[in-house]
Design a protein around this motif. Sequence first.
Motif, PDB file in Angstrom:
ATOM      1  N   GLY A 176     -31.648  18.754 -20.188  1.00 48.77           N
ATOM      2  CA  GLY A 176     -30.401  19.502 -20.094  1.00 48.77           C
ATOM      3  C   GLY A 176     -29.662  19.587 -21.398  1.00 48.77           C
ATOM      4  N   SER A 177     -28.410  20.029 -21.299  1.00 50.18           N
ATOM      5  CA  SER A 177     -27.579  20.156 -22.495  1.00 50.18           C
ATOM      6  C   SER A 177     -27.171  18.769 -22.990  1.00 50.18           C
ATOM      7  CB  SER A 177     -26.324  20.972 -22.160  1.00 50.18           C
ATOM      8  OG  SER A 177     -25.496  20.244 -21.265  1.00 50.18           O
ATOM      9  N   ASP A 178     -26.741  18.716 -24.235  1.00 56.17           N
ATOM     10  CA  ASP A 178     -26.259  17.447 -24.793  1.00 56.17           C
ATOM     11  C   ASP A 178     -25.136  16.880 -23.921  1.00 56.17           C
ATOM     12  OD1 ASP A 178     -28.017  17.781 -26.857  1.00 56.17           O
ATOM     13  OD2 ASP A 178     -26.524  18.384 -28.335  1.00 56.17           O
ATOM     14  N   LYS A 179     -24.243  17.747 -23.457  1.00 54.79           N
ATOM     15  CA  LYS A 179     -23.102  17.318 -22.636  1.00 54.79           C
ATOM     16  C   LYS A 179     -23.582  16.722 -21.315  1.00 54.79           C
ATOM     17  CE  LYS A 179     -18.881  18.998 -20.417  1.00 54.79           C
ATOM     18  NZ  LYS A 179     -18.044  20.194 -20.109  1.00 54.79           N
ATOM     19  N   THR A 180     -24.524  17.406 -20.660  1.00 57.70           N
ATOM     20  CA  THR A 180     -25.052  16.919 -19.386  1.00 57.70           C
ATOM     21  C   THR A 180     -25.692  15.552 -19.549  1.00 57.70           C
ATOM     22  OG1 THR A 180     -25.467  19.170 -18.591  1.00 57.70           O
ATOM     23  CG2 THR A 180     -26.713  17.408 -17.530  1.00 57.70           C
ATOM     24  N   ILE A 181     -26.505  15.415 -20.572  1.00 60.14           N
ATOM     25  CA  ILE A 181     -27.213  14.152 -20.789  1.00 60.14           C
ATOM     26  C   ILE A 181     -26.245  13.028 -21.141  1.00 60.14           C
ATOM     27  CG2 ILE A 181     -28.833  12.975 -22.338  1.00 60.14           C
ATOM     28  CD1 ILE A 181     -30.525  15.539 -22.216  1.00 60.14           C
ATOM     29  N   LYS A 182     -25.216  13.319 -21.947  1.00 62.28           N
ATOM     30  CA  LYS A 182     -24.219  12.293 -22.281  1.00 62.28           C
ATOM     31  C   LYS A 182     -23.522  11.800 -21.020  1.00 62.28           C
ATOM     32  CE  LYS A 182     -23.232  13.661 -27.047  1.00 62.28           C
ATOM     33  NZ  LYS A 182     -22.275  14.346 -27.955  1.00 62.28           N
ATOM     34  N   ASN A 183     -23.197  12.722 -20.113  1.00 64.10           N
ATOM     35  CA  ASN A 183     -22.537  12.345 -18.859  1.00 64.10           C
ATOM     36  C   ASN A 183     -23.443  11.472 -18.002  1.00 64.10           C
ATOM     37  OD1 ASN A 183     -20.112  13.656 -19.384  1.00 64.10           O
ATOM     38  ND2 ASN A 183     -20.768  15.568 -18.416  1.00 64.10           N
ATOM     39  N   ILE A 184     -24.719  11.840 -17.905  1.00 59.99           N
ATOM     40  CA  ILE A 184     -25.647  11.076 -17.071  1.00 59.99           C
ATOM     41  C   ILE A 184     -25.919   9.702 -17.686  1.00 59.99           C
ATOM     42  CG2 ILE A 184     -27.980  11.004 -16.092  1.00 59.99           C
ATOM     43  CD1 ILE A 184     -27.876  14.069 -15.958  1.00 59.99           C
ATOM     44  N   LYS A 185     -25.967   9.651 -19.005  1.00 61.90           N
ATOM     45  CA  LYS A 185     -26.246   8.375 -19.679  1.00 61.90           C
ATOM     46  C   LYS A 185     -25.103   7.365 -19.491  1.00 61.90           C
ATOM     47  CE  LYS A 185     -28.447   8.209 -23.690  1.00 61.90           C
ATOM     48  NZ  LYS A 185     -29.719   7.572 -23.359  1.00 61.90           N
ATOM     49  N   LYS A 186     -23.924   7.843 -19.113  1.00 61.13           N
ATOM     50  CA  LYS A 186     -22.800   6.950 -18.829  1.00 61.13           C
ATOM     51  C   LYS A 186     -22.987   6.216 -17.502  1.00 61.13           C
ATOM     52  CE  LYS A 186     -19.404   9.859 -21.227  1.00 61.13           C
ATOM     53  NZ  LYS A 186     -18.257  10.774 -21.012  1.00 61.13           N
ATOM     54  N   VAL A 187     -23.834   6.763 -16.633  1.00 59.43           N
ATOM     55  CA  VAL A 187     -24.058   6.177 -15.313  1.00 59.43           C
ATOM     56  C   VAL A 187     -24.866   4.896 -15.452  1.00 59.43           C
ATOM     57  CG1 VAL A 187     -25.133   6.555 -13.059  1.00 59.43           C
ATOM     58  CG2 VAL A 187     -23.947   8.433 -14.198  1.00 59.43           C
ATOM     59  N   GLU A 188     -24.440   3.873 -14.742  1.00 58.94           N
ATOM     60  CA  GLU A 188     -25.083   2.558 -14.834  1.00 58.94           C
ATOM     61  C   GLU A 188     -26.518   2.593 -14.329  1.00 58.94           C
ATOM     62  OE1 GLU A 188     -24.481  -1.954 -13.012  1.00 58.94           O
ATOM     63  OE2 GLU A 188     -22.917  -0.448 -12.744  1.00 58.94           O
ATOM     64  N   THR A 189     -27.405   1.887 -15.024  1.00 57.82           N
ATOM     65  CA  THR A 189     -28.805   1.758 -14.628  1.00 57.82           C
ATOM     66  C   THR A 189     -29.202   0.283 -14.674  1.00 57.82           C
ATOM     67  OG1 THR A 189     -29.615   1.973 -16.905  1.00 57.82           O
ATOM     68  CG2 THR A 189     -29.410   4.014 -15.628  1.00 57.82           C
ATOM     69  N   GLN A 190     -30.394  -0.004 -14.202  1.00 52.70           N
ATOM     70  CA  GLN A 190     -30.937  -1.346 -14.362  1.00 52.70           C
ATOM     71  C   GLN A 190     -31.120  -1.627 -15.857  1.00 52.70           C
ATOM     72  OE1 GLN A 190     -34.356  -2.313 -11.808  1.00 52.70           O
ATOM     73  NE2 GLN A 190     -34.039  -0.358 -10.784  1.00 52.70           N
ATOM     74  N   THR A 191     -31.019  -2.879 -16.230  1.00 52.81           N
ATOM     75  CA  THR A 191     -31.177  -3.263 -17.640  1.00 52.81           C
ATOM     76  C   THR A 191     -32.532  -2.844 -18.184  1.00 52.81           C
ATOM     77  OG1 THR A 191     -29.803  -5.192 -17.187  1.00 52.81           O
ATOM     78  CG2 THR A 191     -30.997  -5.188 -19.267  1.00 52.81           C
ATOM     79  N   SER A 192     -33.555  -2.915 -17.326  1.00 53.70           N
ATOM     80  CA  SER A 192     -34.925  -2.614 -17.762  1.00 53.70           C
ATOM     81  C   SER A 192     -35.298  -1.130 -17.637  1.00 53.70           C
ATOM     82  CB  SER A 192     -35.918  -3.443 -16.947  1.00 53.70           C
ATOM     83  OG  SER A 192     -35.786  -3.130 -15.563  1.00 53.70           O
ATOM     84  N   CYS A 193     -34.343  -0.310 -17.214  1.00 56.81           N
ATOM     85  CA  CYS A 193     -34.631   1.123 -16.993  1.00 56.81           C
ATOM     86  C   CYS A 193     -34.988   1.808 -18.314  1.00 56.81           C
ATOM     87  CB  CYS A 193     -33.425   1.806 -16.364  1.00 56.81           C
ATOM     88  SG  CYS A 193     -33.695   3.545 -15.963  1.00 56.81           S
ATOM     89  N   LYS A 194     -36.114   2.518 -18.300  1.00 59.48           N
ATOM     90  CA  LYS A 194     -36.539   3.277 -19.482  1.00 59.48           C
ATOM     91  C   LYS A 194     -36.059   4.717 -19.345  1.00 59.48           C
ATOM     92  CE  LYS A 194     -40.676   0.512 -20.358  1.00 59.48           C
ATOM     93  NZ  LYS A 194     -42.133   0.511 -20.538  1.00 59.48           N
ATOM     94  N   GLU A 195     -35.791   5.357 -20.480  1.00 60.88           N
ATOM     95  CA  GLU A 195     -35.327   6.742 -20.444  1.00 60.88           C
ATOM     96  C   GLU A 195     -36.123   7.605 -21.409  1.00 60.88           C
ATOM     97  OE1 GLU A 195     -30.695   6.681 -19.040  1.00 60.88           O
ATOM     98  OE2 GLU A 195     -31.093   6.755 -21.184  1.00 60.88           O
ATOM     99  N   VAL A 196     -36.417   8.819 -20.954  1.00 63.03           N
ATOM    100  CA  VAL A 196     -36.997   9.844 -21.809  1.00 63.03           C
ATOM    101  C   VAL A 196     -36.020  11.015 -21.718  1.00 63.03           C
ATOM    102  CG1 VAL A 196     -38.962  11.348 -22.242  1.00 63.03           C
ATOM    103  CG2 VAL A 196     -39.334   9.081 -21.235  1.00 63.03           C
ATOM    104  N   VAL A 197     -35.540  11.455 -22.863  1.00 63.30           N
ATOM    105  CA  VAL A 197     -34.463  12.430 -22.889  1.00 63.30           C
ATOM    106  C   VAL A 197     -34.879  13.700 -23.631  1.00 63.30           C
ATOM    107  CG1 VAL A 197     -32.088  12.827 -23.673  1.00 63.30           C
ATOM    108  CG2 VAL A 197     -32.734  10.592 -22.791  1.00 63.30           C
ATOM    109  N   PHE A 198     -34.559  14.860 -23.031  1.00 61.88           N
ATOM    110  CA  PHE A 198     -34.830  16.156 -23.643  1.00 61.88           C
ATOM    111  C   PHE A 198     -33.513  16.939 -23.715  1.00 61.88           C
ATOM    112  CE2 PHE A 198     -38.739  14.778 -21.591  1.00 61.88           C
ATOM    113  CZ  PHE A 198     -39.679  14.944 -22.599  1.00 61.88           C
TER     114      PHE A 198
END
Length: 198
Positions: free
Chosen positions: A171-193
């Motif tokens: 998604g857009s930079d704005k969308t991804i920044k908003n989603i990245k604020k959401v809490e995840t497990q400490t071990s959660c891996k992310e791939v971002v586009f």
Amino acid sequence: MQFPRNKKIIFLAGNKKIKKKVKKIFDINNCDFLSILSQEILNNSEAKKFNDLITFGFWIRKKNINLIKYNYKNEEFRFGHGLTFHVAPANIALNFAYSFVLSLLAGNSNIVRVSSNKFRQNDIFFKILNKIFKLRKFKNIKENNLFLTYDYDEEITGLISKNADCRVLWGSDKTIKNIKKVETQTSCKEVVFPDRYS
């Protein structure tokens, strides 16, 4: 995972009570599933009206999956990471399907958020997918995967994110920044586009 009943969530395919299961990469049943999905898409008269859907069907045919598999060495020692949450972009019809396939081949269970934007090829895809999910042979794939759509809602995104072992965010930079604020497990891996320009 219990989805809130007071939220507008449309379940498109798969299991609402998703089961998290890790498989070996290029699991035989997963590859067979993609082969059948490919055949159904390529033989569907409605699908033939959409080049992007036919291209996707061609990409997941057995011969091509075997070519992808050939590039991986010692795959018998590789397993998926767990439950992957995909947030697909709103402006590309079948992007979510490619994201799902790569994660499925990697041995993961998946929750795929599909944009609420209307694309006829998406409707055809889910009609075919739900038909295949009815086959007993692929019951376990249905149980371990879920496709849904909802307008962005932090509570729903948070619920899925807290249960996810990986997130694939498009998604857009704005969308991804908003989603990245959401809490995840400490071990959660992310791939971002994020935003791309050609």
